[in-house]
Design a protein around this motif. Structure first.
Motif, mmCIF file in Angstrom:
data_model
loop_
_atom_site.group_PDB
_atom_site.id
_atom_site.type_symbol
_atom_site.label_atom_id
_atom_site.label_comp_id
_atom_site.label_asym_id
_atom_site.label_seq_id
_atom_site.Cartn_x
_atom_site.Cartn_y
_atom_site.Cartn_z
ATOM 1 N N LEU A 142 15.459 110.542 -25.581
ATOM 2 C CA LEU A 142 15.796 109.242 -26.134
ATOM 3 C C LEU A 142 16.520 108.457 -25.039
ATOM 4 O O LEU A 142 17.592 108.856 -24.588
ATOM 5 C CB LEU A 142 16.684 109.419 -27.362
ATOM 6 C CG LEU A 142 16.846 108.222 -28.269
ATOM 7 C CD1 LEU A 142 15.507 107.773 -28.855
ATOM 8 C CD2 LEU A 142 17.826 108.544 -29.381
ATOM 9 N N LEU A 143 15.892 107.354 -24.587
ATOM 10 C CA LEU A 143 16.503 106.483 -23.583
ATOM 11 C C LEU A 143 17.385 105.489 -24.333
ATOM 12 O O LEU A 143 16.894 104.750 -25.189
ATOM 13 C CB LEU A 143 15.441 105.751 -22.775
ATOM 14 C CG LEU A 143 14.387 106.623 -22.076
ATOM 15 C CD1 LEU A 143 13.432 105.758 -21.272
ATOM 16 C CD2 LEU A 143 15.018 107.690 -21.207
ATOM 17 N N THR A 144 18.673 105.467 -24.000
ATOM 18 C CA THR A 144 19.627 104.761 -24.846
ATOM 19 C C THR A 144 20.260 103.514 -24.246
ATOM 20 O O THR A 144 21.012 102.838 -24.938
ATOM 21 C CB THR A 144 20.751 105.720 -25.279
ATOM 22 O OG1 THR A 144 21.389 106.237 -24.105
ATOM 23 C CG2 THR A 144 20.195 106.868 -26.112
ATOM 24 N N ASP A 145 19.995 103.204 -22.991
ATOM 25 C CA ASP A 145 20.685 102.046 -22.410
ATOM 26 C C ASP A 145 19.751 101.157 -21.595
ATOM 27 O O ASP A 145 20.097 100.702 -20.514
ATOM 28 C CB ASP A 145 21.882 102.494 -21.566
ATOM 29 C CG ASP A 145 21.474 103.215 -20.285
ATOM 30 O OD1 ASP A 145 20.329 103.707 -20.205
ATOM 31 O OD2 ASP A 145 22.304 103.274 -19.353
ATOM 32 N N ASP A 150 18.125 110.170 -36.863
ATOM 33 C CA ASP A 150 18.119 108.830 -36.292
ATOM 34 C C ASP A 150 16.681 108.374 -36.099
ATOM 35 O O ASP A 150 15.742 109.174 -36.148
ATOM 36 C CB ASP A 150 18.838 108.818 -34.933
ATOM 37 C CG ASP A 150 20.317 109.128 -35.050
ATOM 38 O OD1 ASP A 150 20.923 108.742 -36.067
ATOM 39 O OD2 ASP A 150 20.850 109.764 -34.125
ATOM 40 N N GLY A 167 14.021 106.140 -33.514
ATOM 41 C CA GLY A 167 13.837 105.616 -32.171
ATOM 42 C C GLY A 167 12.497 104.917 -32.101
ATOM 43 O O GLY A 167 11.576 105.226 -32.864
ATOM 44 N N SER A 188 20.384 106.363 -19.240
ATOM 45 C CA SER A 188 21.027 107.408 -20.037
ATOM 46 C C SER A 188 20.000 107.937 -21.022
ATOM 47 O O SER A 188 19.224 107.174 -21.602
ATOM 48 C CB SER A 188 22.221 106.838 -20.804
ATOM 49 O OG SER A 188 23.219 106.433 -19.913
ATOM 50 N N ARG A 189 20.022 109.239 -21.203
ATOM 51 C CA ARG A 189 19.042 109.841 -22.096
ATOM 52 C C ARG A 189 19.606 111.104 -22.715
ATOM 53 O O ARG A 189 20.473 111.743 -22.138
ATOM 54 C CB ARG A 189 17.735 110.114 -21.383
ATOM 55 C CG ARG A 189 17.839 111.027 -20.208
ATOM 56 C CD ARG A 189 16.853 110.625 -19.111
ATOM 57 N NE ARG A 189 16.748 111.596 -18.064
ATOM 58 C CZ ARG A 189 17.665 111.794 -17.109
ATOM 59 N NH1 ARG A 189 18.760 111.100 -17.103
ATOM 60 N NH2 ARG A 189 17.481 112.696 -16.182
ATOM 61 N N THR A 190 19.078 111.422 -23.880
ATOM 62 C CA THR A 190 19.462 112.644 -24.574
ATOM 63 C C THR A 190 18.202 113.330 -25.067
ATOM 64 O O THR A 190 17.214 112.655 -25.408
ATOM 65 C CB THR A 190 20.394 112.349 -25.765
ATOM 66 O OG1 THR A 190 19.733 111.443 -26.648
ATOM 67 C CG2 THR A 190 21.706 111.750 -25.314
ATOM 68 N N ASP A 199 15.820 98.971 -29.547
ATOM 69 C CA ASP A 199 17.033 99.373 -28.855
ATOM 70 C C ASP A 199 16.875 100.687 -28.095
ATOM 71 O O ASP A 199 17.007 100.714 -26.883
ATOM 72 C CB ASP A 199 18.215 99.423 -29.819
ATOM 73 C CG ASP A 199 17.887 100.172 -31.109
ATOM 74 O OD1 ASP A 199 16.782 100.718 -31.239
ATOM 75 O OD2 ASP A 199 18.756 100.196 -31.996
ATOM 76 N N VAL A 200 16.583 101.778 -28.760
ATOM 77 C CA VAL A 200 16.433 103.062 -28.076
ATOM 78 C C VAL A 200 14.965 103.473 -28.066
ATOM 79 O O VAL A 200 14.229 103.232 -29.016
ATOM 80 C CB VAL A 200 17.305 104.156 -28.729
ATOM 81 C CG1 VAL A 200 18.784 103.820 -28.561
ATOM 82 C CG2 VAL A 200 16.982 104.348 -30.187
ATOM 83 N N GLN A 250 8.640 102.583 -34.878
ATOM 84 C CA GLN A 250 9.759 103.501 -35.004
ATOM 85 C C GLN A 250 9.304 104.832 -35.570
ATOM 86 O O GLN A 250 8.413 104.889 -36.425
ATOM 87 C CB GLN A 250 10.844 102.913 -35.895
ATOM 88 C CG GLN A 250 11.604 101.796 -35.231
ATOM 89 C CD GLN A 250 12.771 101.351 -36.079
ATOM 90 O OE1 GLN A 250 12.662 101.256 -37.299
ATOM 91 N NE2 GLN A 250 13.891 101.071 -35.441
#
Length: 164
Positions: free
Chosen positions: A83-86, A114, A116, A49-51, A26-27, A107
């Motif tokens: 973290l690429l989330t979408d 979390d 990733g 989207s990224r954080t 997912d991410v 992972q």
């Protein structure tokens, strides 16, 4: 897929290249060239989207003869990244095809607690120093992004954009 510890990830694993995405990631934690907008735009045609994120117990190592790094175990380090989330299934397929066949998809636990998915470098050709993102940006980013755009065109022509 169970989470890989740094020690497990350092051993040669059967990456199942054709099946790396079977676990439905997912991410994506990115720590090298995929942190750069120009590279993401060239490969995906957009910036996901990224954080900001980091992966304790790992480092983005410089690799012998390569412009990009590998995420390798390092008990006292913490690899910075995003973290690429979408990502869509089609974008995952493009990024997976883009990544070197030697990487294992597994992972990692992030500093937030979390998890990733990340492309982990199994072994070999690892230099003692960390990969230098600023050096890469100053000397190689423009040409690398242009190369990524050509790769993306080829991947789309091969039908990877039709996934998912």
């Amino acid at each position: 897929m169970p989470e890989l510890t740094p020690r497990e990830a350092s051993s040669p694993l059967a990456s199942g290249r054709r099946n790396r995405l079977a676990a439905g990631p997912d991410v994506l934690f990115v720590y090298g060239t995929l942190q750069f907008d120009a590279v993401l735009e060239a490969l995906l045609g957009r910036i996901p989207s990224r954080t900001p994120a980091s992966a304790p117990g790992w480092r983005a190592a410089a690799l012998e003869g390569r412009l990009y790094p590998g995420l390798v175990p390092a008990p006292t380090a913490s690899a910075p990244g995003l973290l690429l989330t979408d990502l869509s299934k089609a974008e995952w397929a493009i990024l997976d095809a883009f990544e070197d066949a030697r990487y294992n998809l597994g992972q990692v636990t992030l500093s937030s607690g979390d998890r990733g998915w990340a492309y982990l470098w199994p072994d070999g050709e690892v230099r003692p120093e960390d990969w230098d993102a600023e050096h890469f940006a100053a000397l190689h980013l423009e040409a690398y992004a242009a190369r990524c755009a050509r790769i993306a065109e080829r991947l789309v022509a091969e039908g990877l954009d039709a996934v998912g």
